[in-house]
Motif scaffolding. Structure first.
Motif, PDB file in Angstrom:
ATOM      1  N   LEU A 343      11.477 -49.547 -42.072  1.00  0.00           N
ATOM      2  CA  LEU A 343      12.561 -49.102 -42.947  1.00  0.00           C
ATOM      3  C   LEU A 343      12.230 -49.320 -44.419  1.00  0.00           C
ATOM      4  N   GLU A 344      11.610 -50.447 -44.721  1.00  0.00           N
ATOM      5  CA  GLU A 344      11.326 -50.779 -46.124  1.00  0.00           C
ATOM      6  C   GLU A 344      10.169 -49.970 -46.688  1.00  0.00           C
ATOM      7  N   MET A 427      25.344 -50.781 -49.568  1.00  0.00           N
ATOM      8  CA  MET A 427      24.703 -50.598 -48.266  1.00  0.00           C
ATOM      9  C   MET A 427      25.306 -49.418 -47.525  1.00  0.00           C
ATOM     10  N   ASP A 428      26.608 -49.266 -47.592  1.00  0.00           N
ATOM     11  CA  ASP A 428      27.268 -48.146 -46.922  1.00  0.00           C
ATOM     12  C   ASP A 428      26.738 -46.820 -47.458  1.00  0.00           C
ATOM     13  N   MET A 439      17.487 -50.099 -50.426  1.00  0.00           N
ATOM     14  CA  MET A 439      18.507 -51.043 -49.979  1.00  0.00           C
ATOM     15  C   MET A 439      17.878 -52.396 -49.626  1.00  0.00           C
ATOM     16  N   LEU A 440      16.770 -52.367 -48.897  1.00  0.00           N
ATOM     17  CA  LEU A 440      16.146 -53.619 -48.472  1.00  0.00           C
ATOM     18  C   LEU A 440      15.498 -54.347 -49.649  1.00  0.00           C
ATOM     19  N   ILE A 480      26.252 -63.926 -45.837  1.00  0.00           N
ATOM     20  CA  ILE A 480      26.681 -62.542 -46.046  1.00  0.00           C
ATOM     21  C   ILE A 480      25.531 -61.570 -45.796  1.00  0.00           C
ATOM     22  N   LEU A 481      24.348 -61.892 -46.285  1.00  0.00           N
ATOM     23  CA  LEU A 481      23.186 -61.023 -46.043  1.00  0.00           C
ATOM     24  C   LEU A 481      22.868 -60.932 -44.562  1.00  0.00           C
ATOM     25  N   SER A 482      23.018 -62.038 -43.851  1.00  0.00           N
ATOM     26  CA  SER A 482      22.727 -62.035 -42.418  1.00  0.00           C
ATOM     27  C   SER A 482      23.720 -61.179 -41.646  1.00  0.00           C
ATOM     28  N   ILE A 483      24.981 -61.166 -42.060  1.00  0.00           N
ATOM     29  CA  ILE A 483      25.971 -60.300 -41.417  1.00  0.00           C
ATOM     30  C   ILE A 483      25.658 -58.836 -41.709  1.00  0.00           C
ATOM     31  N   LEU A 484      25.390 -58.531 -42.972  1.00  0.00           N
ATOM     32  CA  LEU A 484      25.158 -57.144 -43.376  1.00  0.00           C
ATOM     33  C   LEU A 484      23.888 -56.555 -42.778  1.00  0.00           C
TER      34      LEU A 484
END
Length: 546
Positions: A343-344, A427-428, A439-440, A480-484
């Protein structure tokens, strides 16, 4: 970011030929769909992800013969589980896996044929032209040349695969009748139908310069035995692309011909996104919508087209020895590391270059940056639970006031506040546009900022209130980053959240604002806890979270 209202969404991978084991390109298509699907689910949207295998056609028939199978069905029965296995290894959370040999799918192909035929878009005639077995399609004379490497062969200028001149009696689809309709639909009525815009513009250009020709949609049964029989004509088999494209409808419930006019009853259909590789653009952006129009059926929402992967600057080929086996590389570095890397290091409108040494470096980066951020906050000198209890209710002004005499620290604090506030919305937007690379990179910037904040503030040397303010802000960043990033790295993010003692029900978008979870980390600073991520992938990272 508030959870979405109950909407519907459907994304599809191309269905894959099971004539050999899956490769990196199969994984990439599936991964792009999986991130979209998981993000929708995280938002509370009713989402489907469908995938599968395209099991009919001359290519499969010849591959089965080459591998000494008397029955092509036994050949595809052996290979299709490889594609399911790839998805499960990489935690691709598909809703439905469809095979074009499924009886229900065959029923729907026949329904689509009969609808197109009833409306006058199918006729029988003689066909002469250049056919590519590899591509399962005919090419016009203008796209056929002598192979520069072998003057005894001809190739086409699109895929550069061999073509053979054939003459036979086939059924035709009146594709030419949709020239103006498709051009108007793509250019004017629905300019978002083909994405990205560079691919849409190229398609429009091709339509304007190369008028659509009627399409041969059957093959003589004497040459092609492995296919669906044309209704009322046992001497003809249905063209593999007419068969395969119908999978997208079969996978969500099929065509209902009991109603007048016929319908696709699934609520997801008009929200369907097809995700495809650039080599099958015309089949999905021209043939498929034309078939649907001919049958008086609605069109999907959009077709997203991605480019391909090369390896160390060169096209992957067995002769060069640079073909990437996704299972092998996934076992070596961990499935989530490969997911993140793909992805990155890719953009959908440019080819990605797979460099294995960079995958190794990425894993080290996860350990030294993100894993280390969590390890630092979970150190025995700190108390996460106390820090959260102190600062979860009154945050920015109080924290900034504690560090008002240190401009370097307050600069980093302000950066983190600002980034955390806008990240869910960003992110959305970026996921919807398949802009994963940028994004990453933003996420790495936030991880680096949090690590730098610890470094410059030195909380281990500071009074309790200042210490707790830094630990609160940095562990909140990690949380928060881990959830997203659960849709991107589902296993690694789960490990991170487990290490911080985040309750399963608090891993949703309802908890991605600063201080929204004020009850975690009670045992996170214990000396008996394991590292959330180690340099070598461990067995627990391969636990499937389907």
């Amino acid at each position: 970011m508030r959870r979405s209202a109950k909407l519907v969404s459907h994304i599809t991978t191309p269905i894959f030929y099971p004539n050999a084991r899956p490769h990196l390109g199969h994984l990439y298509s599936s991964l792009l769909c999986d991130v979209q699907h998981r993000w929708k689910l995280l938002k509370g949207v009713d989402s489907l992800l469908t995938t599968g295998t395209d099991e009919h056609g001359l290519k499969i028939q010849l591959a089965s013969e080459k591998n000494h199978y008397k029955n092509p069905r036994k050949f595809v029965d052996k290979l299709f589980p490889e594609f399911i296995g790839l998805d499960k290894f990489y935690n691709v959370k598909f809703t439905k896996f469809i095979r074009t040999t499924d009886p229900f799918h065959i029923e729907n192909v026949l329904k689509l044929w009969e609808l197109c035929n009833k409306n006058g878009y199918i006729y029988k005639g003689e066909h002469h032209g250049w056919y590519s077995i590899s591509d399962e399609t005919f090419y016009p004379e203008s796209k056929v040349i002598v192979d520069p490497k072998d003057s005894t062969r001809h190739i086409n200028t699109e895929s550069f695969n061999e073509v053979i001149y054939q003459s036979e009696t086939n059924y035709y689809f009146k594709l030419s009748a949709f020239q103006d309709k498709m051009l108007d639909y793509i250019e004017n009525q629905n300019p978002e139908f083909v994405y990205p815009s560079s691919k849409r513009d190229q398609l429009v250009k091709d339509l304007k310069t190369n008028p659509l020709q009627d399409l041969s949609i059957s093959r003589p049964a004497s040459r092609l035995q492995w296919g669906i029989t044309v209704p009322n004509d046992p001497e003809q088999k249905i063209y593999v692309w007419f068969d395969a494209l119908c999978n997208y409808v079969s996978a969500i419930g099929g065509i209902d011909t009991s109603t007048k006019p016929a319908t696709i009853p699934s609520l997801h259909w008009t929200q369907t996104t097809h995700l495809i590789g650039k080599d099958i653009t015309k089949f999905h952006c021209l043939y498929w919508p034309s078939f649907l129009m001919a049958a008086d059926l609605p069109l999907p929402k959009r077709v997203v087209i991605h480019n391909h992967w090369i390896s160390n600057g060169m096209k992957m080929s067995k002769s060069l020895g640079n073909v990437i086996d996704p299972i092998v590389v996934g076992k070596k570095y961990g499935p989530d590391i490969v997911r993140w890397y793909l992805l990155e290091n890719s953009k959908i409108d440019a080819d990605g270059d797979f460099i294995e040494s960079n995958v190794s470096s990425l894993r080290q980066l996860f350990v030294s940056k993100w894993g280390n951020l969590i390890n630092r906050c979970c150190g025995q000198k700190f108390n996460i639970s106390r820090a959260i209890g102190t600062f979860s209710m009154d945050r920015s002004d109080r924290i900034l006031n504690l560090w008002k005499d240190n401009s370097e620290v307050t600069t980093h604090i302000n950066n983190i506040f600002e980034q955390l506030n806008k990240l869910p919305r960003q992110m959305d937007e970026k996921i919807d546009k398949f802009d994963h690379s940028n994004m990453l990179k933003e996420i790495w910037n936030m991880v680096n900022d949090a690590n730098l904040l610890i470094q410059v503030s030195k909380p281990w040397e500071k009074p309790q209130l200042q210490q707790d303010s830094i630990i609160f802000l940095c562990i909140e960043t990690a949380r928060i980053l881990s959830i997203l990033t659960q849709p991107i790295i589902p296993m690694v993010s789960s490990n991170f959240l487990d290490r911080m003692d985040i309750k399963p029900e608090r891993r949703t978008l309802d908890f991605v604002t600063l201080g929204s979870d004020n009850n975690y980390g009670e045992n996170a600073n214990s000396s008996k806890r394991n590292l959330p991520l180690e340099l070598s992938p461990s067995e627990n990272e391969f636990t499937h979270t389907m």
